[in-house]
Design a protein around this motif. Structure first.
Motif, mmCIF file in Angstrom:
data_model
loop_
_atom_site.group_PDB
_atom_site.id
_atom_site.type_symbol
_atom_site.label_atom_id
_atom_site.label_comp_id
_atom_site.label_asym_id
_atom_site.label_seq_id
_atom_site.Cartn_x
_atom_site.Cartn_y
_atom_site.Cartn_z
ATOM 1 N N ARG A 17 9.157 -17.972 -57.966
ATOM 2 C CA ARG A 17 8.800 -19.347 -57.592
ATOM 3 C C ARG A 17 9.791 -20.352 -58.189
ATOM 4 O O ARG A 17 10.079 -21.364 -57.589
ATOM 5 N N TRP A 18 10.268 -20.018 -59.424
ATOM 6 C CA TRP A 18 11.247 -20.935 -60.030
ATOM 7 C C TRP A 18 12.535 -20.980 -59.217
ATOM 8 O O TRP A 18 13.168 -22.022 -59.096
ATOM 9 N N PHE A 19 12.898 -19.805 -58.664
ATOM 10 C CA PHE A 19 14.110 -19.742 -57.849
ATOM 11 C C PHE A 19 13.869 -20.165 -56.417
ATOM 12 O O PHE A 19 14.803 -20.175 -55.610
ATOM 13 N N GLY A 20 12.632 -20.451 -56.054
ATOM 14 C CA GLY A 20 12.328 -20.869 -54.692
ATOM 15 C C GLY A 20 12.240 -19.691 -53.735
ATOM 16 O O GLY A 20 12.407 -19.884 -52.528
ATOM 17 N N LEU A 21 11.956 -18.444 -54.274
ATOM 18 C CA LEU A 21 11.842 -17.250 -53.445
ATOM 19 C C LEU A 21 10.385 -16.848 -53.318
ATOM 20 O O LEU A 21 9.528 -17.243 -54.145
ATOM 21 N N GLU A 22 10.107 -16.069 -52.278
ATOM 22 C CA GLU A 22 8.727 -15.624 -52.090
ATOM 23 C C GLU A 22 8.367 -14.524 -53.094
ATOM 24 O O GLU A 22 7.238 -14.456 -53.560
ATOM 25 N N LYS A 23 9.325 -13.627 -53.396
ATOM 26 C CA LYS A 23 9.098 -12.562 -54.377
ATOM 27 C C LYS A 23 10.416 -12.245 -55.059
ATOM 28 O O LYS A 23 11.473 -12.653 -54.618
ATOM 29 N N VAL A 24 10.275 -11.505 -56.159
ATOM 30 C CA VAL A 24 11.460 -11.136 -56.927
ATOM 31 C C VAL A 24 12.212 -10.058 -56.154
ATOM 32 O O VAL A 24 11.628 -9.019 -55.791
ATOM 33 N N PRO A 25 13.524 -10.269 -55.877
ATOM 34 C CA PRO A 25 14.277 -9.249 -55.141
ATOM 35 C C PRO A 25 14.505 -8.007 -56.017
ATOM 36 O O PRO A 25 14.259 -8.013 -57.224
ATOM 37 N N GLU A 26 15.007 -6.997 -55.392
ATOM 38 C CA GLU A 26 15.183 -5.715 -56.108
ATOM 39 C C GLU A 26 16.484 -5.727 -56.893
ATOM 40 O O GLU A 26 16.560 -5.140 -57.984
ATOM 41 N N TYR A 27 17.533 -6.347 -56.377
ATOM 42 C CA TYR A 27 18.835 -6.352 -57.047
ATOM 43 C C TYR A 27 19.227 -7.802 -57.417
ATOM 44 O O TYR A 27 18.773 -8.785 -56.805
ATOM 45 N N LEU A 28 20.104 -7.828 -58.387
ATOM 46 C CA LEU A 28 20.533 -9.135 -58.889
ATOM 47 C C LEU A 28 21.321 -9.905 -57.825
ATOM 48 O O LEU A 28 21.198 -11.135 -57.710
ATOM 49 N N SER A 29 22.103 -9.232 -57.043
ATOM 50 C CA SER A 29 22.901 -9.895 -56.020
ATOM 51 C C SER A 29 22.045 -10.535 -54.950
ATOM 52 O O SER A 29 22.514 -11.404 -54.218
ATOM 53 N N GLU A 30 20.743 -10.051 -54.863
ATOM 54 C CA GLU A 30 19.870 -10.600 -53.824
ATOM 55 C C GLU A 30 19.245 -11.939 -54.241
ATOM 56 O O GLU A 30 18.467 -12.518 -53.488
ATOM 57 N N LEU A 31 19.602 -12.408 -55.457
ATOM 58 C CA LEU A 31 19.089 -13.737 -55.856
ATOM 59 C C LEU A 31 19.749 -14.860 -55.048
ATOM 60 O O LEU A 31 19.219 -15.974 -54.966
ATOM 61 N N ALA A 32 20.924 -14.558 -54.482
ATOM 62 C CA ALA A 32 21.590 -15.582 -53.673
ATOM 63 C C ALA A 32 20.803 -15.800 -52.396
ATOM 64 O O ALA A 32 20.541 -14.860 -51.656
ATOM 65 N N GLY A 33 20.416 -17.010 -52.143
ATOM 66 C CA GLY A 33 19.650 -17.326 -50.944
ATOM 67 C C GLY A 33 20.405 -18.323 -50.072
ATOM 68 O O GLY A 33 21.639 -18.388 -50.071
ATOM 69 N N ASN A 34 19.621 -19.104 -49.329
ATOM 70 C CA ASN A 34 20.238 -20.122 -48.470
ATOM 71 C C ASN A 34 20.300 -21.464 -49.217
ATOM 72 O O ASN A 34 20.147 -21.516 -50.448
#
Length: 780
Positions: free
Chosen positions: A74-91
């Motif tokens: 939620r802090w990152f503005g994502l629906e859930k925590v991704p599996e890999y660190l590289s997947e933290l990059a969003g739009n």
């Protein structure tokens, strides 16, 4: 089978041991269960604490996998925590940016390899949340394969506060720099003392004031700006300010730029340790204060010389000044200013002395006057007093809340104004009643004043004058009524000469209706010019008639002169012949005459003598009046000359029974015609003899007064009244119809007067009824 006691004991012991073991096993199991439950609760509590903690852990394994609570998503503005660190990059609206993800991946890998912790801050795109990332190598108990543990902190509020603090710090640094620059650039000396009262900081003005090389030199040598005053140094006074925790301000003299100046020195204790000080140069203010005091004294001294009363009140309505005329106007006792009398008390004293108007409600009126102090503009009133005095009161409010009260006694001015109004009305009435037409022109040329005859004299409509026209407009209206319209320039020149050139000029003009007007311009003392116009038509006509008559008289005078010249011969020749023939008959040339004939001849001779004398008198009088009397002046000694005249009449005097007294200086000499002067004095003496009764006395006195000679002939006879004396002086005159001569008295006195005046002298006759007559001949 029988059970032995030992067996029973053994079985009991075994059962006891089994029971004890069961109990122990149960107790141990219960204890483990409790520990497990406590551990579960501890795990749940720690999990909840982690979820509620301001920091969220992010475990990054060596293969890039990540583990984190869902709250981090939620802090990152994502629906859930991704599996890999590289997947933290969003739009653009969720997750981290590619740059932030790459930077985080690089820092995590470096930590996994070198165990070096890292710190970074990110702000997810599309979010206002500020996150702080602190990464370390994870403990093997957490992840034995070299994972990195990243703690994520939400420091949005802290970041705002830090930003605010950074801004405030920057602003404070700027303000402090500006303050330091301001103090350094201040034109007044400023300094700072430490707790030990030693100088620590001084500005440039201080350095220049004490004439030092630099601020460091001042601080090193402890150079004081203020000298010791009253046995106390500047540091001691600063210590007193520090002890009292109150600023100390004093005015003293100090040397600034090698000149003694008056300064106001202030020692100001600061919140911390130390004393700030500054010195303000007030030499100009002191000089202005001295000049103001001198100006105020001079002004008040001047106001005391005025005839108008002036008083000044301060903001508390107390009298601070009042000149002598003000005391006299309101009959105030001495000492009112020194007693700081209020405005209301002054009115009370003036009321007791009858120096204010009579009022019904004095308190309300006094309260209304008190509002003068709060007014924005001056207020003026007229106060009529019971004794006939008229006061003009002017109240001028002052910016400091005070009031200047001006009282002027206008009684005499009003009387003069009334007199002036009366004089103006009298002048107007006088103007309107004069025969002349009058008009007053101002220097700018417009008509100011005129009388009723002005419009009629020029033949213009009186309404033309009501608008006070300019001279050019008025002259344009007059020009149409002149016989020669070009003659109006003469009137213009006269008006201009009287108003601008301040010279008197005259002129004359003829109107189309045949009238003739004389006009004159006279400069007036007030700068105006007076134009007077007089209708001289009748006088010009009379003057022309007089000229015609004068020409006729001149012709008649010429005829009379010729007549007298011829009659002088025509009269004397027959009389001389008659007298000669009478003398021949009397001498017997024609034979002896009888007594009666001789008597007739003597009567003829006597009549011829009298007629000859009368003819000569008439001729002499006519010649004298015509200015043709011939005189041949010689030097005459009066006493023998008068004595001879008296001797010739001695027989007549004795026969009339009179006495004659002749006196005077024997050396008196005059220039005169002997024959004509003898005739004049003889006529006066003959009149005296004829007017004096028997026994009377005649006096002849010859004297000298200043540069003239006097001959007085007086008698104590019957005298004459004023009417009789006037008739005697007139002698003869023309009749009323101009065709004959009226005989009045005799020719003696008129002829004597003419003869004396022909000599340049005068004849004065004084007579009173029954008191005698005195004739005084004055000769140069």
């Amino acid at each position: 089978m029988e059970n032995s006691p030992a067996l029973l004991a053994t079985i009991g012991l075994l059962l006891a041991l089994w029971t004890a073991g069961a109990v122990w096993a149960m107790l141990r199991a219960s204890n483990r269960t409790q520990k497990a439950e406590g551990s579960r609760k501890a795990v749940v509590r720690l999990s909840r604490m982690i979820e509620e903690a301001p920091a969220i852990p992010l475990l990054v394994r060596s293969d890039g996998r990540i583990e984190a609570p869902d709250r981090l998503a939620r802090w990152f503005g994502l629906e859930k925590v991704p599996e890999y660190l590289s997947e933290l990059a969003g739009n653009d609206e969720s997750g981290l940016s590619e740059e932030q993800t790459d930077e985080l991946t690089r820092q995590v890998r470096r930590t996994q390899k070198t165990a070096k912790p890292f710190r970074m801050a990110v702000v997810p795109p599309g979010s206002s949340r500020a996150l702080a990332l602190q990464g370390t190598l994870a403990d093997p108990s957490v992840s034995p394969s070299g994972a990195a543990l990243v703690w994520v902190f939400d420091f949005t509020e802290s970041e705002g506060e830090l930003s605010k603090l950074r801004e405030e710090a920057a602003r404070s640094r700027d303000d402090f720099g500006a303050l330091v620059g301001l103090i350094e650039a201040a034109p007044m000396p400023m300094w700072f003392r430490g707790a030990d009262m030693h100088l620590r900081l001084v500005n440039r003005a201080y350095v220049e004031a004490v004439g030092a090389e630099s601020a460091d030199k001042v601080v090193a040598d402890q150079i004081e700006l203020v000298e010791t005053v009253g046995g106390k140094t500047a540091a001691q006074v600063a210590q007193q300010a520090a002890d009292r925790r109150q600023p100390i301000e004093r005015i003293l003299s100090a040397t600034i730029d090698n000149a003694r100046r008056t300064v106001r020195v202030t020692d100001l204790p600061l919140v911390g340790e130390g004393i700030a000080g500054y010195a303000v140069d007030i030499e100009e203010m002191e000089e202005q204060a001295r000049e103001f005091r001198a100006f105020r004294e001079a002004q008040r001294s001047m106001l005391d010389q005025l005839s108008i009363g002036v008083a000044q009140f301060d903001s508390q309505h107390r009298m601070t000044f009042a000149n002598q005329p003000f005391h006299r106007v309101f009959s105030l006792p001495p000492g009112m200013v020194n007693d700081r009398t209020t405005f209301e008390q002054m009115l009370m004293v003036a009321r007791e002395n009858g120096r204010i108007p009579e009022l019904r409600d004095f308190p309300a009126w006094r309260k209304e006057l008190g509002e003068w102090f709060l007014a924005d503009e001056p207020h003026e009133e007229a106060w009529p007093l019971s004794d006939g005095t008229h006061l003009r009161i002017v109240a001028q409010p002052l910016p400091d809340g005070g009031l200047v009260l001006i009282a002027e006694d206008r009684t005499e001015q009003l009387a003069l104004s009334a007199t002036r109004d009366t004089l103006l009305r009298t002048r107007t009435a006088s103007f309107d009643s004069l025969f002349e037409a009058l008009a007053v022109f101002a220097p700018d040329g417009h008509l100011e004043l005129w009388n009723r005859g002005f419009a009629g004299a020029w033949g213009i409509d009186p309404e033309v004058l009501d608008g006070h026209p300019q001279a050019e407009d008025l002259l344009e209206a007059i020009a149409g009524n002149l016989a020669d319209p070009k003659a109006i320039t003469g009137v213009n020149h006269v008006i201009r000469s009287a108003t601008l050139d301040r010279k008197k000029r005259e002129g004359s003009v003829e109107l189309a209706d045949g009238r003739t007007l004389d006009f004159a311009g006279v400069p007036l003392p007030d700068g105006n010019g007076l134009l007077t116009v007089l209708d001289v038509t009748a006088s010009r006509q009379a003057e022309e008639a007089l000229r015609e008559r004068n020409r006729a008289l001149e012709e008649a005078d010429a005829v009379m002169t010729r007549f007298l010249a011829s009659m002088s011969y025509e009269f004397r020749t027959p009389l001389t012949s008659i007298g000669g023939f009478a003398e021949l008959l009397s001498s017997g040339v024609a034979g002896d005459l009888g007594p009666q004939a001789r008597e007739y001849v003597q009567a003829i001779s006597l009549s011829v003598g009298k007629l000859t004398e009368q003819v000569e008198n008439v001729l002499d009088l006519s010649q004298s009046e015509a200015g043709l009397m011939p005189l041949s002046k010689v030097k005459l000694e009066l006493m023998p000359f008068v004595t001879e005249i008296v001797r010739n009449r001695e027989a007549v005097i004795l026969e009339a029974g009179l006495s004659l007294d002749l006196k005077g200086d024997a050396g008196k000499i005059v220039q005169a015609d002997k024959q004509q002067l003898r005739r004049a004095l003889g006529h006066l003496l003959d009149n005296a003899i004829a007017a004096t009764p028997r026994g009377g006395k005649i006096l002849i006195d010859i004297g000298r007064k200043r540069d003239t000679t006097r001959i007085v002939v007086s008698d104590n006879g019957q005298g004459m009244s004023k009417h009789e004396l006037a008739r005697a002086v007139e002698g003869i005159r023309m009749s009323a119809d101009g065709k004959g001569i009226e005989r009045r008295q005799g020719l003696g006195i008129p002829l004597a007067r003419q003869l004396v005046e022909a000599h340049g002298g005068t004849l004065e006759i004084v007579s009173r009824k029954n008191a005698g007559t005195t004739a005084t001949v004055t000769l140069p």
